[in-house]
Design a protein around this motif. Structure first.
Motif, PDB file in Angstrom:
ATOM      1  N   ALA A 271      18.394  38.179  39.114  1.00 34.63           N
ATOM      2  CA  ALA A 271      17.390  37.897  38.935  1.00 34.63           C
ATOM      3  C   ALA A 271      16.853  36.151  38.507  1.00 34.63           C
ATOM      4  O   ALA A 271      15.681  35.520  38.682  1.00 34.63           O
ATOM      5  CB  ALA A 271      16.640  38.282  37.765  1.00 34.63           C
TER       6      ALA A 271
ATOM      7  N   HIS B 122      17.034  33.098  41.249  1.00 41.83           N
ATOM      8  CA  HIS B 122      15.774  33.705  42.467  1.00 41.83           C
ATOM      9  C   HIS B 122      16.423  33.466  43.547  1.00 41.83           C
ATOM     10  O   HIS B 122      16.970  34.154  44.051  1.00 41.83           O
ATOM     11  CB  HIS B 122      14.691  32.620  41.995  1.00 41.83           C
ATOM     12  N   GLU B 123      15.859  32.371  45.015  1.00 40.64           N
ATOM     13  CA  GLU B 123      16.416  32.175  46.172  1.00 40.64           C
ATOM     14  C   GLU B 123      17.867  32.140  46.245  1.00 40.64           C
ATOM     15  O   GLU B 123      18.199  32.203  47.497  1.00 40.64           O
ATOM     16  CB  GLU B 123      15.393  30.808  46.575  1.00 40.64           C
TER      17      GLU B 123
ATOM     18  N   MET C 123      11.821  40.900  37.590  1.00 42.42           N
ATOM     19  CA  MET C 123      11.670  39.284  38.355  1.00 42.42           C
ATOM     20  C   MET C 123      12.573  39.720  39.306  1.00 42.42           C
ATOM     21  O   MET C 123      12.943  38.751  39.467  1.00 42.42           O
ATOM     22  CB  MET C 123      12.379  38.639  37.061  1.00 42.42           C
TER      23      MET C 123
ATOM     24  N   GLU D 160      13.594  39.773  42.821  1.00 43.55           N
ATOM     25  CA  GLU D 160      13.341  39.097  44.419  1.00 43.55           C
ATOM     26  C   GLU D 160      14.253  39.789  45.391  1.00 43.55           C
ATOM     27  O   GLU D 160      13.468  39.603  46.525  1.00 43.55           O
ATOM     28  CB  GLU D 160      12.960  37.590  44.114  1.00 43.55           C
TER      29      GLU D 160
ATOM     30  N   SER E 214       9.196  45.904  42.698  1.00 43.21           N
ATOM     31  CA  SER E 214       8.435  45.278  43.017  1.00 43.21           C
ATOM     32  C   SER E 214       8.965  45.345  44.461  1.00 43.21           C
ATOM     33  O   SER E 214       8.022  45.264  46.414  1.00 43.21           O
ATOM     34  CB  SER E 214       7.625  44.756  42.951  1.00 43.21           C
ATOM     35  N   GLY E 215       9.996  44.673  45.096  1.00 38.55           N
ATOM     36  CA  GLY E 215      10.650  44.342  46.321  1.00 38.55           C
ATOM     37  C   GLY E 215      11.255  44.767  46.675  1.00 38.55           C
ATOM     38  O   GLY E 215      11.174  45.859  46.839  1.00 38.55           O
TER      39      GLY E 215
END
Length: 210
Positions: free
Chosen positions: A121, A124-125, A146, A148, A174-175
């Motif tokens: 989280a 990120h990428e 958070m 992704e 949510s991903g």
């Protein structure tokens, strides 16, 4: 062919031992975050790592604590500390010539899954996928929204408390996410064929997203 090294990962004020394996034509690198009381020598994580290696995925198993730190029982459950270590090690590998060009994933087991989810989280990428095996995902509660990276939760059918925690956690993401429940398996996946199933699911997930 694969290249295996016993390495020392140098952070600001300490060094952590690790086992780095990079198969020829590796498509990604999976960093392992083990559970409390375990280490880079964990037989279960080494087995999963060997299956990933056979699927052209690099792996890093390392000790999140020094020997001295591990003597203090509370450190094993200091998720803030373990998460920070995981982040620092990941960023260190991103700078290395033999690993920096690979896509990164994280595999977390038991309490190690909490630091895996929290690190992903935060990064990120930088992290393309996460797998949690019997994860204490409740210890990463504040990071779930958070997250992704596509995340796979693997839980034993008979690991009832952890199964419930995972079912609650997955709803907050949510991903991309999936849950696989291994029939008849308990927390350590010691039943016949259970760990094989964990390893195969893990390899498929990382091959898909790395």
């Amino acid at each position: 062919m694969k290249h295996q090294d016993e390495i020392w990962i140098k952070l600001k004020d300490l060094s952590l031992p690790g086992i780095l394996v990079i198969p020829e034509n590796a498509s990604g690198l999976v960093i392992f975050s083990h559970g409390s009381g375990s280490s880079r020598l964990s037989s279960r994580n080494n087995y999963v790592a060997s299956v990933l290696n056979r699927n052209n995925l690099g792996t890093l198993l390392f000790d999140l604590l020094t020997e001295k730190e591990d003597l203090i029982y509370e450190n094993r459950f200091n998720i803030d500390l373990l998460t920070q270590r995981l982040i620092e090690v990941t960023l260190q590998l991103k700078k290395q010539t033999n690993t920096g060009n690979l896509n990164f994933g994280i595999f977390g087991a038991s309490t190690g899954a909490a630091s895996a989810l929290r690190a992903a989280a935060n990064l990120h990428e930088e992290i393309k996928a996460v797998v949690s095996r019997g994860g204490r995902v409740d210890m990463a509660q504040e990071s779930l929204q958070m997250l992704e990276a596509p995340t796979l939760f693997i839980v034993g059918e008979k690991d009832e408390v952890v199964l419930q925690l995972n079912q609650t956690a997955i709803e907050q993401i949510s991903g991309t996410k999936e849950m696989e429940i291994i029939p008849g398996a308990t927390h350590l996946f010691e039943e016949e064929g259970a760990l094989d199933k964990v390893a195969d699911l893990t390899a498929d997930w990382f091959k898909t997203y790395l």
